[in-house]
Motif scaffolding. Structure first.
Motif, PDB file in Angstrom:
ATOM      1  N   THR A 128      -4.713   7.439  -0.823  1.00  0.00           N
ATOM      2  CA  THR A 128      -4.081   6.244  -1.384  1.00  0.00           C
ATOM      3  C   THR A 128      -3.489   6.553  -2.750  1.00  0.00           C
ATOM      4  OG1 THR A 128      -5.489   4.738  -0.155  1.00  0.00           O
ATOM      5  CG2 THR A 128      -4.537   3.877  -2.177  1.00  0.00           C
TER       6      THR A 128
ATOM      7  N   THR B 121      -2.666   0.529  -4.453  1.00  0.00           N
ATOM      8  CA  THR B 121      -2.918  -0.677  -3.659  1.00  0.00           C
ATOM      9  C   THR B 121      -2.575  -1.849  -4.557  1.00  0.00           C
ATOM     10  OG1 THR B 121      -4.762   0.409  -2.527  1.00  0.00           O
ATOM     11  CG2 THR B 121      -4.709  -1.981  -2.408  1.00  0.00           C
TER      12      THR B 121
ATOM     13  N   TRP C 135       0.857  -1.178   0.000  1.00  0.00           N
ATOM     14  CA  TRP C 135       0.000   0.000   0.000  1.00  0.00           C
ATOM     15  C   TRP C 135       0.894   1.229   0.000  1.00  0.00           C
ATOM     16  CZ3 TRP C 135      -0.729   3.809   3.973  1.00  0.00           C
ATOM     17  CH2 TRP C 135      -1.748   4.725   3.688  1.00  0.00           C
TER      18      TRP C 135
END
Ligand code: AMP
Length: 301
Positions: A95, A98, A82
């Motif tokens: 983010t 991923t 991640w």
């Protein structure tokens, strides 16, 4: 026998905050939560890593008394990765990527010694894997569920199926609003309780946590931390310490659950003081007790 079983990601994290960065550092929901739980009881974890996962990371967990028998090594792929960053508002992780790696084809297989677990933490992972784990444990006394926006967006139906089968649901405020499609946290908690869980805990980042039960409510304060370097894993540390405390005390009643929320907040606040698991590695039981007492003073009026 593992009294407390935790399933979740075991990861290599690349994280940037205004105060520094790390690349491929030890992370993952099962990692943070089992380490936090290990201050109160001896959890067993379920997860998967690739051959690229450094051996010393597993040794670190084993040294804390964490059973890693349930961590499979899948030679066909890479460890879950991640990558994320935080801006000055450290409540929200952004983010960047991923990479599921070996998690994409993972089928959890609980070792026999885990199947009698009384406490189960379904940490942040694909809800279908969470269901798979629930099918393998015989008669748990308390199941705690965590998730994240990624699964709410991608597997909402399966996630709601898990919500129906657990005792306590943990969500942060944004997740609660997203999952139950309301801006109002009280309404979101009521919708969650209608599905079956006895309690819903809504975490409000650095602003504390709210507990909702059938006709009861508790508001946990936050700790005024001066040094926040990396909040990654705070949610998992909170959950791990919470369920670790309950397992250690052999209870699931509301009075102890309230204390467990404070222990969760204490361990999470320490975790934010450094990157990866660095602060937890330097943490001692006496530090936890000292900050717990400070929490008691904060909420006195
Ligand atoms: P938190 O406690 O919410 O800050 O969770 C941080 C951890 O969640 C990191 O160490 C990541 O490795 C892990 N993570 C991030 N995205 C996912 C995902 N989609 N599934 C499972 N774990 C994740």
């Amino acid at each position: 026998m593992a009294k407390l079983v935790i399933v979740g990601s075991v990861a290599l994290d690349t994280v940037k905050t205004p105060f520094g960065h790390v690349k491929d550092a030890l992370g993952g929901a099962a990692t943070y939560s089992s380490y936090a739980a290990s201050f109160f009881s001896k959890p067993g974890i379920v997860g998967v890593v690739g051959p690229d996962f450094p051996k010393q990371h597993l040794e670190l967990l084993q040294k804390r008394g964490i059973n890693t028998e349930g961590v499979a090594v899948d030679k066909s792929g890479k460890t879950f990765r991640w990558e994320g960053y935080y801006e000055y508002d450290m409540n929200e992780a952004k983010t960047v990527s991923t990479e599921l790696g070996v998690f994409a084809s993972f089928k959890p297989q609980l070792p026999q010694s885990y199947r009698d677990a009384e406490y189960v933490f379904l940490a942040n992972i694909d809800p279908e894997l969470q269901l798979d784990v629930l099918r393998q444990v015989k008669k748990p006394r308390l199941v705690l569920l965590d998730t994240m926006n990624y699964w709410i967006s991608n597997k909402k139906r399966q996630l709601l199926d898990v919500v129906k089968r657990v005792d306590v649901v943990l969500l942060n405020d944004a997740e609660a609003r997203q999952l139950f499609e309301t801006p109002n946290l009280v309404k979101a908690a009521a919708s969650a309780l209608k599905l079956g869980p006895k309690f819903v805990i809504i975490k409000k980042g650095e602003h504390g946590a709210l507990l909702f039960g059938d006709g009861s409510h508790f508001s946990a304060p936050s700790y005024p931390l001066e040094t926040i370097r990396d909040p990654t894993g705070c949610g998992d540390s909170f959950a791990g310490a919470l369920i670790g405390y309950l397992a250690g005390k052999n209870t699931s009643d509301e009075k102890e659950l309230r204390k467990a929320i404070i222990y969760g907040s204490v361990v999470a606040s320490f975790n934010a003081e450094d990157f990866s698991l660095e602060r937890l590695k330097r943490l001692a039981a006496a530090d936890i007790e000292k900050r717990y007492k400070e929490f008691e003073r904060i909420r006195e009026f």
